[in-house]
Scaffold this motif. Sequence first.
Motif, short mmCIF file in Angstrom:
data_model
loop_
_atom_site.label_atom_id
_atom_site.label_comp_id
_atom_site.label_asym_id
_atom_site.label_seq_id
_atom_site.Cartn_x
_atom_site.Cartn_y
_atom_site.Cartn_z
N GLU A 152 21.09 11.83 -3.60
CA GLU A 152 21.03 12.06 -2.11
C GLU A 152 20.02 10.91 -1.75
N ILE A 153 20.62 10.35 -0.48
CA ILE A 153 19.96 9.26 0.25
C ILE A 153 19.96 9.47 1.73
N ALA A 154 18.69 9.15 2.27
CA ALA A 154 18.73 9.10 3.80
C ALA A 154 17.95 7.70 4.08
N LEU A 155 18.22 7.20 5.29
CA LEU A 155 17.63 5.92 5.61
C LEU A 155 17.81 5.75 7.05
N THR A 156 16.67 5.00 7.55
CA THR A 156 16.60 4.38 8.86
C THR A 156 15.88 3.21 9.06
N HIS A 157 15.83 2.68 10.23
CA HIS A 157 14.74 1.46 10.42
C HIS A 157 13.76 1.90 11.58
N GLY A 158 12.51 1.80 11.36
CA GLY A 158 11.58 2.16 12.38
C GLY A 158 11.03 0.93 13.09
N GLN A 159 9.85 1.03 13.59
CA GLN A 159 9.26 -0.14 14.43
C GLN A 159 7.99 -0.61 13.69
N GLN A 160 7.70 -0.11 12.54
CA GLN A 160 6.60 -0.49 11.78
C GLN A 160 6.82 -1.59 11.00
N TYR A 161 5.67 -2.13 10.57
CA TYR A 161 5.76 -3.13 9.56
C TYR A 161 5.93 -2.78 8.20
N GLY A 162 6.36 -3.48 7.22
CA GLY A 162 6.46 -3.00 5.78
C GLY A 162 7.61 -2.26 5.59
N GLU A 163 7.71 -1.58 4.40
CA GLU A 163 8.68 -0.80 3.77
C GLU A 163 8.09 0.58 3.41
N GLU A 164 8.93 1.69 3.65
CA GLU A 164 8.18 2.90 3.29
C GLU A 164 9.43 3.70 2.55
N ALA A 186 0.76 7.02 1.99
CA ALA A 186 0.78 7.49 0.59
C ALA A 186 -0.51 8.04 -0.21
N GLY A 187 -1.57 8.29 0.79
CA GLY A 187 -2.73 8.76 0.57
C GLY A 187 -3.67 7.83 -0.22
N HIS A 188 -3.58 6.64 -0.15
CA HIS A 188 -4.64 5.61 -0.88
C HIS A 188 -5.98 5.41 0.04
N VAL A 189 -5.82 5.75 1.32
CA VAL A 189 -7.05 5.43 2.15
C VAL A 189 -7.99 6.47 2.33
N SER A 190 -9.25 6.40 2.19
CA SER A 190 -10.13 7.60 2.45
C SER A 190 -11.48 7.07 2.90
N ILE A 191 -12.42 7.70 3.23
CA ILE A 191 -13.81 7.45 4.00
C ILE A 191 -14.83 7.96 3.02
N LEU A 192 -15.86 7.02 2.47
CA LEU A 192 -16.79 7.49 1.42
C LEU A 192 -17.88 8.33 2.42
N GLN A 193 -18.35 9.65 1.80
CA GLN A 193 -19.28 10.24 2.44
C GLN A 193 -20.55 9.95 1.68
N ARG A 252 -18.04 11.97 -3.11
CA ARG A 252 -17.39 12.75 -1.92
C ARG A 252 -16.63 11.77 -1.29
N LEU A 253 -15.22 12.19 -0.97
CA LEU A 253 -14.33 11.39 -0.03
C LEU A 253 -13.59 12.32 0.86
N ASP A 254 -13.44 11.71 2.02
CA ASP A 254 -12.69 12.30 3.04
C ASP A 254 -11.20 11.52 3.28
N PRO A 255 -10.37 12.31 2.49
CA PRO A 255 -8.99 11.64 2.82
C PRO A 255 -8.50 11.34 4.12
N VAL A 256 -7.79 10.20 4.40
CA VAL A 256 -7.16 9.90 5.82
C VAL A 256 -5.65 10.62 5.80
N ILE A 257 -5.55 11.63 6.51
CA ILE A 257 -4.36 12.14 6.60
C ILE A 257 -3.71 12.37 7.96
N LEU A 258 -2.42 11.85 7.59
CA LEU A 258 -1.56 11.62 9.15
C LEU A 258 -0.83 12.94 9.30
#
Length: 617
Positions: free
Chosen positions: A234-246, A503-510, A567-573
């Motif tokens: 199964e495949i789904a795809l589109t193009h958005g306005q952002q940079y990069g690939e997701e 993808a959950g790679h960015v967080s804030i250090l407490q 202690r990390l606070d994840p950046v979650i959208l």
Amino acid sequence: MSTYNEDSIRSLDWKEHIRLRPGMYIGKLGDGSAYDDGIYVLLKEVMDNSIDEFVMGAGRSIDITVNENKVSIRDYGRGIPIGSVVDVVSKINTGGKYDSKAFQKSVGLNGVGTKAVNALSTQFTVQSYRQNVTRIAQFAQGELVSDEKKDTTQRNGTAVTFYPDNSIFRNYKYRMEFVENMIWNYVFLNSGLTINFNGQKFVSENGLKDLLERNIETESMRYPIIHLRGEDIEIALTHGQQYGEEYYSFVNGQHTTQGGTHQAAFREAVVKTIREFYKKDYDASDIRASIIGAIAVKVQEPVFESQTKTKLGSQNIGPDGPSVRTFINDFLKKALDDYLHRNPDTADALQKRILQSERERKDIAGIKKLANERAKKASVHNRKLRDCKLHFSDKHERNLETTLFITEGDSASGSITKSRDVMTQAVFSLKGKPLNSYGMSKKIVYENEEFNLLQHALNIEEGLDGLRYNNIVVATDADVDGMHIRLLLLTFFLQFFPDLVKAGHVSILQTPLFRVRNKKETIYCYSEEEKQQAIKKLGAKPEITRFKGLGEISPSEFGLFIGKDMRLDPVILSKENKLSHLLEYYMGKNTPDRQKHIVNNLRVELDTEDVLTQVAG
């Protein structure tokens, strides 16, 4: 030298080995602040068994409850065979999935999953309901505590309850956003399945199309989502306005967050099919720029690159099947080509997006070349980056621990550099406040030296495939300037590399705000509440220090805050916060909404002298 003889040789039983080397079975441990921390892997290992029951046509719903440190999962499948209940969760290499007829395209094939959950839990209970008989087995850290069998009127199925061991997962906390994302992925991949989680119902009718709609702002799509289904794909795809690939990629229901052979084949097949459709030799980067795609395949006896199954290594669909590359390419070649012929408006919009990417790429080609040459020279002696020895792309058991701390100023970076783990922790030092990149084009990433060096340090210019650190940690002071730097960095990532955040790679250090100590004990406090509790515990007027910046914390102390108890606070959208609106509100020009918010929430803090003057007046 110590004596080395027969007495030096020790054989561990299954639970001792799992508890001694948990990383081999569940990846990193963590405290729940990252989506791939061990506590979520424990939940996933149990869930995978329930999903496999659904795939085999047994049971159409699963109930899940996560309440602080207790996790309960109940499915309505066939139930574990009564005579095997204890063995299935406590004997390595025991399970029903070695017989490929029973579980043709299963995720859990190694007979390890639930055993790891059992061994790494303070309490673990498994109960099978099967043909009016139930058997309940209770364990503590993998040790059988009780085993009971009796009659029942409950529906067939299996129930598992466990409490992750807090001596292994220190200070852990389940973040419901991560659990919900996991559950959404399960229902997107299994149409007809209902998951009831903490009283909320999760169900999907349109599979990967629903997945993309949940993760993309509708107004940013360049054309309606292309949704293609075939046997075992199964495949789904589109193009958005952002940079990069997701990309969102899955194998047998498993979210392969690090991609693998199927994701690589998908990226390759999209380029090949589009070139052939338009009869133009478009650059691959122009075709894939701003693409958002999802792929799910089913593979017999999949080979993953680790027990946590985050990257597919299989080259073939099955023992007698074609290669993964050929299978995906053949499917897309026909299905995507047919779709574009039947939907000329979508085909036109897709081509316009490609041509726009081509113009943008040529526009910044000269700047990019100069910037890359500067970055190459800087990398020889890059004072901004204190690198570590291992990287995320390395095939090493500690690669998930790889971390880049982004700090402000020399004093903070100096403290972290002196106290870090040089094997897995790197430091990138900012010289001051970075540029507000909101509304700017990708050109600014190359024109701004600091952004360009950061991009090269992370190795994300061409996407996340070469990402050098699993964790990108923003480490700034807990003051107004520090908060502003956080916002500016997040704006940079969200503008140009949103997939890094998603993808959950960015967080804030407490880091601690206070140090409370007496002659016997030192307690570090991360909030006013923790400070009050520490004062109450130590009593008799302890010494209290307020840390104003990271540079004030000595390297020996800093080592305590970036080690196993970090202690990390994840950046979650979240789905509710639309990215474009979020950036416009906080980082755009002085918008009326933001002005109104500041005026309505302005708080003036007076010191004691001011208050006394006002009272006297």
